[in-house]
Every structure is written in C-alpha cells, then in structure tokens.
Scaffold this motif. Sequence first.
Motif, mmCIF file in Angstrom:
data_model
loop_
_atom_site.group_PDB
_atom_site.id
_atom_site.type_symbol
_atom_site.label_atom_id
_atom_site.label_comp_id
_atom_site.label_asym_id
_atom_site.label_seq_id
_atom_site.Cartn_x
_atom_site.Cartn_y
_atom_site.Cartn_z
ATOM 1 N N PRO A 25 13.582 10.311 -3.330
ATOM 2 C CA PRO A 25 14.919 9.943 -3.812
ATOM 3 C C PRO A 25 16.023 10.868 -3.331
ATOM 4 C CG PRO A 25 13.604 10.894 -5.589
ATOM 5 C CD PRO A 25 12.670 10.669 -4.437
ATOM 6 N N ALA A 26 15.697 12.121 -3.021
ATOM 7 C CA ALA A 26 16.735 13.060 -2.585
ATOM 8 C C ALA A 26 17.405 12.604 -1.295
ATOM 9 C CB ALA A 26 16.135 14.460 -2.411
ATOM 10 N N ARG A 27 16.673 11.870 -0.444
ATOM 11 C CA ARG A 27 17.287 11.331 0.774
ATOM 12 C C ARG A 27 17.321 9.796 0.725
ATOM 13 N NH1 ARG A 27 12.145 12.899 3.037
ATOM 14 N NH2 ARG A 27 11.042 11.038 3.737
ATOM 15 N N TYR A 28 17.344 9.264 -0.492
ATOM 16 C CA TYR A 28 17.452 7.828 -0.714
ATOM 17 C C TYR A 28 16.328 7.047 -0.041
ATOM 18 C CZ TYR A 28 22.021 9.414 -2.250
ATOM 19 O OH TYR A 28 23.031 10.094 -2.890
ATOM 20 N N ASN A 29 15.138 7.672 -0.041
ATOM 21 C CA ASN A 29 13.920 7.047 0.485
ATOM 22 C C ASN A 29 14.014 6.673 1.961
ATOM 23 O OD1 ASN A 29 12.515 7.200 -2.028
ATOM 24 N ND2 ASN A 29 13.686 5.444 -2.746
ATOM 25 N N ALA A 30 14.841 7.389 2.713
ATOM 26 C CA ALA A 30 14.873 7.189 4.163
ATOM 27 C C ALA A 30 13.492 7.481 4.737
ATOM 28 C CB ALA A 30 15.919 8.105 4.803
ATOM 29 N N ILE A 31 13.078 6.679 5.712
ATOM 30 C CA ILE A 31 11.711 6.733 6.213
ATOM 31 C C ILE A 31 11.579 7.740 7.349
ATOM 32 C CG2 ILE A 31 9.811 5.395 7.179
ATOM 33 C CD1 ILE A 31 11.126 2.891 5.997
ATOM 34 N N THR A 32 10.773 8.759 7.136
ATOM 35 C CA THR A 32 10.379 9.676 8.202
ATOM 36 C C THR A 32 9.036 9.218 8.759
ATOM 37 O OG1 THR A 32 9.184 11.100 6.671
ATOM 38 C CG2 THR A 32 11.526 11.607 7.046
ATOM 39 N N VAL A 33 8.614 9.846 9.855
ATOM 40 C CA VAL A 33 7.311 9.503 10.428
ATOM 41 C C VAL A 33 6.168 9.828 9.460
ATOM 42 C CG1 VAL A 33 5.696 9.981 12.310
ATOM 43 C CG2 VAL A 33 8.132 9.644 12.803
ATOM 44 N N PRO A 34 6.140 11.022 8.826
ATOM 45 C CA PRO A 34 5.064 11.276 7.855
ATOM 46 C C PRO A 34 5.077 10.297 6.690
ATOM 47 C CG PRO A 34 6.097 13.340 8.510
ATOM 48 C CD PRO A 34 6.947 12.237 9.062
ATOM 49 N N MET A 35 6.256 9.952 6.211
ATOM 50 C CA MET A 35 6.333 8.989 5.112
ATOM 51 C C MET A 35 5.816 7.625 5.555
ATOM 52 S SD MET A 35 9.717 7.941 2.958
ATOM 53 C CE MET A 35 9.661 6.987 1.448
ATOM 54 N N ALA A 36 6.150 7.223 6.777
ATOM 55 C CA ALA A 36 5.669 5.944 7.303
ATOM 56 C C ALA A 36 4.142 5.933 7.384
ATOM 57 C CB ALA A 36 6.279 5.675 8.676
ATOM 58 N N ARG A 37 3.567 7.052 7.799
ATOM 59 C CA ARG A 37 2.096 7.126 7.860
ATOM 60 C C ARG A 37 1.501 6.983 6.462
ATOM 61 N NH1 ARG A 37 2.880 11.777 11.630
ATOM 62 N NH2 ARG A 37 2.645 10.944 13.745
ATOM 63 N N GLU A 38 2.126 7.624 5.478
ATOM 64 C CA GLU A 38 1.638 7.531 4.105
ATOM 65 C C GLU A 38 1.733 6.090 3.590
ATOM 66 O OE1 GLU A 38 3.724 10.295 1.682
ATOM 67 O OE2 GLU A 38 2.982 12.059 2.742
ATOM 68 N N LEU A 39 2.823 5.424 3.909
ATOM 69 C CA LEU A 39 2.999 4.042 3.469
ATOM 70 C C LEU A 39 1.934 3.141 4.103
ATOM 71 C CD1 LEU A 39 4.474 1.786 2.024
ATOM 72 C CD2 LEU A 39 6.164 1.773 3.881
ATOM 73 N N THR A 40 1.715 3.294 5.392
ATOM 74 C CA THR A 40 0.704 2.492 6.067
ATOM 75 C C THR A 40 -0.681 2.743 5.491
ATOM 76 O OG1 THR A 40 2.021 2.486 8.099
ATOM 77 C CG2 THR A 40 -0.317 1.945 8.311
ATOM 78 N N ALA A 41 -0.980 4.005 5.182
ATOM 79 C CA ALA A 41 -2.279 4.345 4.592
ATOM 80 C C ALA A 41 -2.425 3.740 3.200
ATOM 81 C CB ALA A 41 -2.447 5.861 4.537
ATOM 82 N N ALA A 42 -1.352 3.763 2.409
ATOM 83 C CA ALA A 42 -1.405 3.180 1.069
ATOM 84 C C ALA A 42 -1.634 1.672 1.138
ATOM 85 C CB ALA A 42 -0.116 3.486 0.316
ATOM 86 N N VAL A 43 -0.974 1.016 2.085
ATOM 87 C CA VAL A 43 -1.165 -0.426 2.259
ATOM 88 C C VAL A 43 -2.608 -0.720 2.675
ATOM 89 C CG1 VAL A 43 -0.482 -2.439 3.622
ATOM 90 C CG2 VAL A 43 1.260 -0.867 2.765
ATOM 91 N N ALA A 44 -3.152 0.113 3.547
ATOM 92 C CA ALA A 44 -4.542 -0.065 3.971
ATOM 93 C C ALA A 44 -5.503 0.077 2.791
ATOM 94 C CB ALA A 44 -4.894 0.938 5.064
ATOM 95 N N GLN A 45 -5.195 0.988 1.874
ATOM 96 C CA GLN A 45 -6.023 1.170 0.684
ATOM 97 C C GLN A 45 -5.971 -0.079 -0.205
ATOM 98 O OE1 GLN A 45 -5.506 4.961 -1.232
ATOM 99 N NE2 GLN A 45 -6.499 4.296 -3.127
ATOM 100 N N VAL A 46 -4.798 -0.663 -0.323
ATOM 101 C CA VAL A 46 -4.667 -1.909 -1.070
ATOM 102 C C VAL A 46 -5.498 -3.013 -0.414
ATOM 103 C CG1 VAL A 46 -3.041 -3.738 -1.721
ATOM 104 C CG2 VAL A 46 -2.404 -1.332 -2.009
ATOM 105 N N GLU A 47 -5.379 -3.112 0.893
ATOM 106 C CA GLU A 47 -6.119 -4.123 1.650
ATOM 107 C C GLU A 47 -7.620 -3.998 1.424
ATOM 108 O OE1 GLU A 47 -6.469 -7.319 3.803
ATOM 109 O OE2 GLU A 47 -4.594 -6.350 4.378
#
Length: 259
Positions: A25-47
Amino acid sequence: MSEETTSEVLLSIEDGLAVITLNAPARYNAITVPMARELTAAVAQVEADPSVACLVLRGEGKAFCSGGDLDTLADAGLDPALPERYDALGTIYESFVSVGRVGVPTIAAVQGAVVGAGLNLVMATDVRIMAENARLICGFLKRGLHPGGGHFMLLERLVGREAAAAMGLFGEEVSGTEAKRLGLAWDALPADEILDRAMTLARRIAGDPELARATVATFRRELAQTGMPWDVALQVERPVQMWSMRRLSSRAAAAGEEA
C-alpha cells in the motif's frame, strides 16, 4: 484455512475460496518484478489446489494497483532489449496473464486508483466488482509510454472500440459507476461493500470446485476472442512499448545533461 504471507502478496485459502491481496500500500500496489513473481506463484498455488473453486483478487490500502513500478519502468527504459530487462518486463506481463488463465473463476474487488498494468490485471479477471468512486486510468501515454500487455485487446473486449479509443488513446478516466455502465464492471458499490459483494458471489460456487473449474473452462472457450489472441497482442504491443521506454529514458538523460 491456510495462509501464506510473502512480502507483498498475501494468499489465503478457506472453504473453497482463495483470496489474493496485493500488499504494497505504501506505493499503491505498483507492480515490481519481485511482486509480479510472487503474484504468479500465488496464482499457481491456487491452480494446483483442487479444493479451490474461486479466486478473489483485491488490493490493500487506498489503491487497487497503480500500475507498473516507475523505477522498474525507468530501469527497463535504459535498454529494453537487454535480456534481463526484457525478461523483467515479461515477468510483469506474466503476472496478469496468469490471473487471466488460472483454471478457476476469478473476481476482482476494485477500490481506489487502477492505472496501466493495474488495469490490465483487473481486466484479466472474469468479473469485476468496483467501488463507485474507483478511478480507472489507462495512463500509459501520460507517462510517455506506449501501452503494453495486450492493453488495447483487453479494453476492446470489455468496453468496445469507442470506449477503448477514448480511454486508451485519449486518456479518458472512468469511475467505477461509469465502468458498470460500460460493461467493465458487474457492480459498483460504496467502497466498504465491494469485498463482501465479491465474496458473496464467490461463495455461491465454493461448494463444488470440480464443477466450477469445468464450467469456467467452457465459459472461456465459448466466449473466446474472435479477434487477436492475447498472446499475439502482447507481442504486437511489446516492441513499440520498448521503443517508447528507450525514448523516455533518452529524454530524461538529455534533460539531466541540460540541467
């Protein structure tokens, strides 16, 4: 209930429902490369979890997602074709593509500002519940960048050519209420009600994950694009976006020298 906490993406799974929260939230959820990797990994876990029937995506704080992180984009602009920078941009693309292709129905609970790549992420979901005062902004041209990530294709698929042109070419900002009228959202509510509304929808299918997964696969096949496929749109936009990044970086460097 299971919950995994990473630095900037939270995933909780309970009673057939997964909730992914963008947690920077401090940067309004702007997407960095590490954050993008975390998001992709979380989606894979859901899958990979057969108990999950639906995924709800939300953002912590005042904004859902303010787009790609500006420092990341500036770094990419130094030499967008350099392999590590090219791959870094691809990692951000992959994060919202993974949301769009995960094998469960998806809902975005959207509040605050949604800009650029953040709008791509919202449009990747199957259904969007928005705060009435949400602010949807394409934002690429204002930053001196060409759109990327299949942005025009995603826009036109949801709102049609006219609104896609107004938003994508001319920078028209759209509220959550207007997004509902355009077909970019299913519902628009006060901000403090959107998560409850999204979860109410999600719970309707939570009891039968196998059927939910089979049904969303059929839904997406039957409603598949008749125009340009997403993976093709990604590649059509990418070289022009790389050019715009390099141009922006060159202009910034020239301005620094003049100063």
